[in-house]
Design a protein around this motif. Sequence first.
Motif, PDB file in Angstrom:
ATOM      1  N   PRO A   2      -3.677   2.660   4.681  1.00  0.00           N
ATOM      2  CA  PRO A   2      -4.504   2.157   5.027  1.00  0.00           C
ATOM      3  C   PRO A   2      -5.366   1.176   4.643  1.00  0.00           C
ATOM      4  CG  PRO A   2      -4.689   4.489   4.859  1.00  0.00           C
ATOM      5  CD  PRO A   2      -4.182   4.406   3.390  1.00  0.00           C
ATOM      6  N   LEU A   3      -5.451   0.617   3.643  1.00  0.00           N
ATOM      7  CA  LEU A   3      -6.641   0.124   2.724  1.00  0.00           C
ATOM      8  C   LEU A   3      -5.561  -1.601   2.532  1.00  0.00           C
ATOM      9  CD1 LEU A   3      -8.854  -1.857   1.082  1.00  0.00           C
ATOM     10  CD2 LEU A   3      -7.321  -0.880  -1.026  1.00  0.00           C
ATOM     11  N   ASP A  25       0.739   3.510  -2.847  1.00  0.00           N
ATOM     12  CA  ASP A  25       0.848   5.389  -2.341  1.00  0.00           C
ATOM     13  C   ASP A  25       2.247   6.055  -3.712  1.00  0.00           C
ATOM     14  OD1 ASP A  25      -1.616   5.764  -1.407  1.00  0.00           O
ATOM     15  OD2 ASP A  25      -0.577   5.178   0.917  1.00  0.00           O
ATOM     16  N   GLY A  73       0.656  -0.509  -0.209  1.00  0.00           N
ATOM     17  CA  GLY A  73      -0.596   0.064   0.210  1.00  0.00           C
ATOM     18  C   GLY A  73       0.432   1.174  -0.585  1.00  0.00           C
ATOM     19  N   TRP A  74       1.917   1.217   0.608  1.00  0.00           N
ATOM     20  CA  TRP A  74       3.021   2.142   0.663  1.00  0.00           C
ATOM     21  C   TRP A  74       3.412   2.751  -0.196  1.00  0.00           C
ATOM     22  CZ3 TRP A  74       8.282   2.314  -0.361  1.00  0.00           C
ATOM     23  CH2 TRP A  74       8.736   4.101   0.176  1.00  0.00           C
ATOM     24  N   THR A 118      -0.705   8.842  -3.769  1.00  0.00           N
ATOM     25  CA  THR A 118      -2.052   9.253  -3.502  1.00  0.00           C
ATOM     26  C   THR A 118      -2.948   8.641  -1.914  1.00  0.00           C
ATOM     27  OG1 THR A 118      -2.179   6.379  -3.587  1.00  0.00           O
ATOM     28  CG2 THR A 118      -3.577   7.470  -5.111  1.00  0.00           C
ATOM     29  N   SER A 119      -3.367   8.764  -0.855  1.00  0.00           N
ATOM     30  CA  SER A 119      -3.136   8.615   0.083  1.00  0.00           C
ATOM     31  C   SER A 119      -3.990   7.921   0.395  1.00  0.00           C
ATOM     32  CB  SER A 119      -3.340   9.893   0.749  1.00  0.00           C
ATOM     33  OG  SER A 119      -5.124  10.282   0.222  1.00  0.00           O
ATOM     34  N   TRP A 120      -4.860   6.953   0.128  1.00  0.00           N
ATOM     35  CA  TRP A 120      -5.381   6.071   1.333  1.00  0.00           C
ATOM     36  C   TRP A 120      -5.405   4.770   0.714  1.00  0.00           C
ATOM     37  CZ3 TRP A 120      -7.234   1.949  -3.268  1.00  0.00           C
ATOM     38  CH2 TRP A 120      -6.916   2.472  -4.693  1.00  0.00           C
ATOM     39  N   LEU A 121      -4.053   4.183  -0.305  1.00  0.00           N
ATOM     40  CA  LEU A 121      -3.889   2.707  -0.363  1.00  0.00           C
ATOM     41  C   LEU A 121      -3.660   1.566   1.250  1.00  0.00           C
ATOM     42  CD1 LEU A 121      -2.777   3.038  -3.722  1.00  0.00           C
ATOM     43  CD2 LEU A 121      -4.388   1.856  -3.638  1.00  0.00           C
TER      44      LEU A 121
END
Length: 72
Positions: free
Chosen positions: A50-51, A40, A36-37, A45-48
């Motif tokens: 936390p997902l 991002d 996810g990081w 992006t900024s939501w991957l």
Amino acid sequence: MRPGSEEKPSQQRGTEDGMVVLSYILAGLLFYGGLGWLGDHLWKTSWLLPLGLILGLACSTYLIVKRYGSGA
């Protein structure tokens, strides 16, 4: 069992199982959180992240339940 250890084999087995469960949780969080990081970072992006963390925790929980779940 280590020499001089007073633990019973069942207690030692419980400790080993606990360490396996902890390693599943940490590995899932680190792997999917890392993906996810990376996503991002690459796609701005900024939501991957936390997902990825949520997905990693869910996958880890599934594996733990599959391995240690129904003891019957």
